[in-house]
Design an enzyme around this catalytic site. Structure first.
Site, PDB file in Angstrom:
ATOM      1  N   GLU A 102      -8.936  11.821  -6.327  1.00 29.83           N
ATOM      2  CA  GLU A 102     -10.392  11.921  -6.609  1.00 29.83           C
ATOM      3  C   GLU A 102     -11.240  12.228  -5.148  1.00 29.83           C
ATOM      4  O   GLU A 102     -10.823  11.375  -4.282  1.00 29.83           O
ATOM      5  CB  GLU A 102     -10.846  10.468  -7.380  1.00 29.83           C
ATOM      6  N   SER A 151      -9.238  -3.155 -15.069  1.00 26.20           N
ATOM      7  CA  SER A 151      -9.784  -2.683 -16.372  1.00 26.20           C
ATOM      8  C   SER A 151      -8.484  -2.725 -17.054  1.00 26.20           C
ATOM      9  O   SER A 151      -7.384  -2.384 -16.672  1.00 26.20           O
ATOM     10  CB  SER A 151      -9.969  -1.236 -16.112  1.00 26.20           C
ATOM     11  N   ARG A 161      -8.531  -3.832  -3.176  1.00 22.71           N
ATOM     12  CA  ARG A 161      -9.779  -4.275  -3.459  1.00 22.71           C
ATOM     13  C   ARG A 161      -9.983  -5.584  -3.698  1.00 22.71           C
ATOM     14  O   ARG A 161     -10.907  -6.316  -3.363  1.00 22.71           O
ATOM     15  CB  ARG A 161     -10.015  -3.156  -4.783  1.00 22.71           C
ATOM     16  N   GLU A 204     -15.967  -3.961 -10.139  1.00 21.10           N
ATOM     17  CA  GLU A 204     -14.719  -4.132 -11.215  1.00 21.10           C
ATOM     18  C   GLU A 204     -13.395  -4.114 -10.302  1.00 21.10           C
ATOM     19  O   GLU A 204     -13.153  -3.332  -9.311  1.00 21.10           O
ATOM     20  CB  GLU A 204     -14.815  -2.750 -11.954  1.00 21.10           C
ATOM     21  N   ARG A 224     -14.964   1.737  -1.772  1.00 22.64           N
ATOM     22  CA  ARG A 224     -14.032   1.108  -2.415  1.00 22.64           C
ATOM     23  C   ARG A 224     -13.169   2.158  -2.799  1.00 22.64           C
ATOM     24  O   ARG A 224     -12.132   1.499  -3.924  1.00 22.64           O
ATOM     25  CB  ARG A 224     -14.845   0.355  -3.550  1.00 22.64           C
ATOM     26  N   HIS A 225     -12.874   3.370  -2.712  1.00 27.84           N
ATOM     27  CA  HIS A 225     -11.988   4.259  -3.312  1.00 27.84           C
ATOM     28  C   HIS A 225     -10.957   4.689  -2.017  1.00 27.84           C
ATOM     29  O   HIS A 225     -11.331   5.135  -1.071  1.00 27.84           O
ATOM     30  CB  HIS A 225     -12.594   5.664  -3.860  1.00 27.84           C
ATOM     31  N   ARG A 249      -4.593   8.750  -6.507  1.00 30.25           N
ATOM     32  CA  ARG A 249      -5.659   9.253  -7.336  1.00 30.25           C
ATOM     33  C   ARG A 249      -6.018  10.459  -6.705  1.00 30.25           C
ATOM     34  O   ARG A 249      -6.717  10.197  -5.507  1.00 30.25           O
ATOM     35  CB  ARG A 249      -6.514   8.170  -7.454  1.00 30.25           C
TER      36      ARG A 249
END
Length: 533
Positions: A307, A459, A507, A456, A313-314, A305
């Site tokens: 991002e 998903s 996670r 979360e 948490r990323h 990712r």
């Protein structure tokens, strides 16, 4: 006449004093000569070094280059138990600490999660030269130690092997570490409460960047050894449960020709004379496998990712635990399987990794993870009502912010006594175009998230499996049809109804153990600022 007698007495006393002084001088001379002889003898003794009675029992081994195979039997530190009492053993481990005290040298050996105390005592077969050598071997060196296992009257609480110790006969260095280490294992393993307060006198704090820059050493702590054994356990439990439910493991590609699902946060790579991308998700390939009649599939592999998220948490690369399955009547068939998967995983961690959990909790204290069987399932309106009862102003079609996620997790824990729950029927407006709308509520969708400790963790949704309906939904979301053509084409030849989801391995473990940063559960983390080691 009296005067004459006085003169004689004075002369007599003078002679006596003289003789006394002479005797005293002779004694002093004799004493000095004796002292000189003693010092000379001592110097001579010093010039002649004490015989090294253990010269063949210690030292640096030559490099092991596989020139021969003696066939020796090594015993693991974890196996140094009472049943081996009074038996000779050979152990290869790291030198964790050493301390020279008088005629004894105390050594702690470390092998992965286990430690044992060793004692070397000067005697008929152990020389002081051997003690000095052992005390001088740098920490973290790899050593071969031969000795006799002895039971102890009082538990050795500083080591994992508390009922035994090793009385050393031979000690050889296999691979010597540098004397100056970039961080000390004891500092890196300090309990979190102490580590947060340098003024407590407990020792220096090892910050996150120092740990990650020297990750090879940091990973040697017993805490990290336990963490990554548990991580392997998560993967094992994930595979075992899904295999038992007739899922097939697939190996999808991670270099793809177009951004996954039309997303923008992708890493571009050169692919011969054209561009390619690192996969953001294996979702398309999971769905294609379902369409290819595998029916139930899962995969374990890297997910990328691009991002610029520098949060706790990323990561820009993580390990995805993904699954997809065809269902017969209702997407809740998939939700049930995923809920049962998590229960199986939580049970497996609790029952099979109690020792590792205990080790980790010594450094990072945390309440045991609580879950229900079957898993708690809430629908969106129930969750929103719970938040509103506690002062949160949130619309029916608003997505959950991170603070609201965490608050909801706390409220659910207080009300239902669980750290894990499923939130079903998300608003259609906040889900991707390929999500199946709820047939009973035009503002809702057949989609769900799952949460651990208020964050979360998965998903998922029922995916639209009709190509024409996919085009309609993509246009409704303003998605360029050409960018998702390959995705839509996968459903043109007959696709069963199906649903699934994706889980982040790091996670899951972070939240199960109550750790505060995902980098603690990533072997060599990748984030926007870190590409090494």
């Amino acid at each position: 006449m009296a005067e004459a007698n006085q003169t004689v007495d004075v002369a007599s006393e003078s002679k006596k004093a003289k003789k006394k002084a002479e005797k005293k001088a002779e004694k002093a001379k004799a004493k000095a000569e004796a002292k000189g002889k003693a010092e000379g003898a001592g110097a001579a003794a010093d010039a002649q070094p004490e015989e090294d009675v253990s010269k063949d029992c210690y030292g640096d081994l030559p490099v092991i280059n596989s020139s021969c195979r003696p066939g020796r039997t090594f015993v693991r530190v974890e196996d140094l138990v009472e049943s081996l009492a009074d038996k000779p053993v050979l152990v290869r481990a790291r030198l964790h600490t050493s301390r020279l005290t008088g005629k004894n040298c105390f050594v702690v050996l470390r092998q992965q999660c286990c430690t044992v105390q060793c004692i070397v005592t000067k005697g008929e077969t152990i020389s002081k030269q051997m003690l000095k050598y052992i005390a001088g071997v740098p920490k973290e060196s790899i050593v071969d130690v031969e000795g006799t296992v002895r039971t102890v009257a009082k538990p050795i609480t500083s080591c994992t092997q508390q009922s035994t110790e090793l009385h050393v006969h031979r000690f050889f260095t296999v691979s010597k570490a540098e004397a100056r280490l970039p961080l000390q294992i004891d500092d890196a393993a300090r309990a979190e409460a102490e580590d947060d307060d340098e003024s407590s006198g407990a020792g220096p704090k090892v910050n996150q960047d120092t740990r990650l820059d020297n990750r090879i050493i940091d990973l040697r702590t017993t805490t990290n050894q336990a963490v990554f054994r548990m991580q392997a356990g998560v993967v094992h439990l994930f595979r075992d449960y899904l295999t038992s439910q007739k899922f097939v493991e697939i190996q999808p590609p991670h270099i793809i020709s177009a951004a996954s699902e039309g997303g923008a946060n992708v890493f571009k790579v050169g692919y011969f004379d054209r561009k390619a991308y690192l996969a953001q998700s294996p979702q398309l390939y999971k769905q294609m496998a379902v369409c290819a009649d595998f029916e139930r599939v899962f995969c374990v592999g890297p997910v990328f990712r691009a991002e610029d998220s520098n949060t706790h948490r990323h990561l820009t690369e993580f390990v995805g635990l993904d699954l997809e399955m065809a269902f017969q009547e209702h997407y809740h068939e998939a939700v049930d399987v995923i809920g049962e998967l998590f229960v199986s995983l939580f049970k497996g961690l609790r029952d099979s990794f109690s020792s590792e959990i205990s080790t980790i909790n010594k450094q990072f204290p945390c309440e045991p993870f609580q879950f229900l069987e079957p898993s708690l399932r809430l629908e969106w309106p129930e969750a929103m009502a719970l938040l509103r009862e506690n002062g949160i102003d949130i619309g029916d079609e608003d997505d959950l912010s991170t603070p609201n996620e965490k608050l909801l997790g706390r409220l659910v824990k207080e009300k239902y006594g669980t750290d894990f729950f499923i939130l079903d029927k998300f608003p259609l407006a906040v889900r991707p175009f390929y999500t199946m709308p709820d047939p009973n509520n035009p503002k809702s969708s057949n989609s769900y998230d799952m949460f651990m400790r208020g964050e979360e963790i998965l998903s998922g949704a029922q995916r639209i499996h009709d190509a024409a309906f996919l085009v309609e939904r993509a246009q409704h979301h303003g998605v360029d049809i050409e960018k998702v053509k390959a995705y839509i084409d996968a459903f043109r030849y007959g696709a069963p109804p199906h649903a699934g989801g994706g889980i982040g391995l790091e996670r899951v473990l972070m939240l199960y153990l109550g750790l505060k940063n995902i980098r603690k559960t990533s072997l060599f983390p990748r984030d926007p600022s870190r590409l090494t080691p």
